[in-house]
Enzyme design. Structure first.
Site, PDB file in Angstrom:
ATOM      1  N   HIS A 122       1.185   4.887   1.340  1.00  0.00           N
ATOM      2  CA  HIS A 122       0.665   6.115   1.188  1.00  0.00           C
ATOM      3  C   HIS A 122       0.890   7.429   0.960  1.00  0.00           C
ATOM      4  O   HIS A 122       1.448   7.548   0.499  1.00  0.00           O
ATOM      5  CB  HIS A 122       1.381   6.523   3.202  1.00  0.00           C
ATOM      6  CG  HIS A 122       1.342   5.178   4.010  1.00  0.00           C
ATOM      7  ND1 HIS A 122      -0.098   5.116   4.907  1.00  0.00           N
ATOM      8  CD2 HIS A 122       1.701   4.449   4.329  1.00  0.00           C
ATOM      9  CE1 HIS A 122       0.117   3.815   5.238  1.00  0.00           C
ATOM     10  NE2 HIS A 122       1.541   3.172   5.210  1.00  0.00           N
ATOM     11  N   HIS A 158       0.807  -1.608  -0.073  1.00  0.00           N
ATOM     12  CA  HIS A 158       0.409  -0.063  -0.185  1.00  0.00           C
ATOM     13  C   HIS A 158       0.847   1.286  -0.010  1.00  0.00           C
ATOM     14  O   HIS A 158       1.665   1.453   0.667  1.00  0.00           O
ATOM     15  CB  HIS A 158      -0.929   0.214   1.259  1.00  0.00           C
ATOM     16  CG  HIS A 158      -0.764  -0.066   2.789  1.00  0.00           C
ATOM     17  ND1 HIS A 158       0.265  -1.100   2.970  1.00  0.00           N
ATOM     18  CD2 HIS A 158      -0.311   0.504   3.774  1.00  0.00           C
ATOM     19  CE1 HIS A 158       0.495  -1.053   4.039  1.00  0.00           C
ATOM     20  NE2 HIS A 158       0.434   0.272   4.811  1.00  0.00           N
TER      21      HIS A 158
END
Ligand SMILES: [Zn+2]
Length: 140
Positions: free
Chosen positions: A102, A100
């Site tokens: 950010h 992921h």
């Protein structure tokens, strides 16, 4: 998909999330524990723990989405910039083992530092030695 992975379950729509983009290979949603208003997580649909586990086309799609979203995130929150980062591997503080990215909106005097401020700068090797080691590990 990993049935035990919370991000796979968000991608599959099994767990609700504040989704801001849903693309063929990527989903982006708000972090439920935001570091700032507008803190977005951009994840590949295909489960991968680390970026090294991703296929080149998946990486392309992921970073195209990050690039496309950085401007709208900044604009929507009236931010001056964004800090974009990946904790790549458990030892880095990655708590969900699904890649992921950010995107965290930033403002002047928001109290946060740059990426450089998270490291104590404890180095012991010469740049030449490190460069040689990385080139050797890359097969160059
Ligand atoms: Zn997953």
């Amino acid at each position: 998909m990993s049935a035990s992975c919370i991000f796979c379950r968000i991608v599959a729509g099994e767990i609700p999330a504040e989704v801001v983009a849903r693309e063929p290979e990527v989903v982006a949603f708000l972090d439920v524990q935001p570091l700032a208003d507008g803190h977005v997580l951009v994840v590949p649909r295909a489960h991968a723990a680390c970026i090294e586990d991703m296929k080149p086309a998946e990486i392309d799609a992921l970073f195209r989405a990050v690039t496309r979203l950085a401007g709208p995130v900044r604009k929507a929150l009236g931010a001056a910039g964004t800090t974009i980062g990946i904790n790549n591997g458990e030892a880095t503080g990655q708590t969900i083992p699904h890649v992921h990215v950010h995107i965290v909106p930033r403002w002047p005097d928001d109290g946060a530092g740059s990426i450089h401020t998270i490291f104590p700068r404890r180095t012991s090797k010469s740049l030449a030695d490190v460069g040689k080691a990385i080139r050797a590990a890359s097969g160059d």
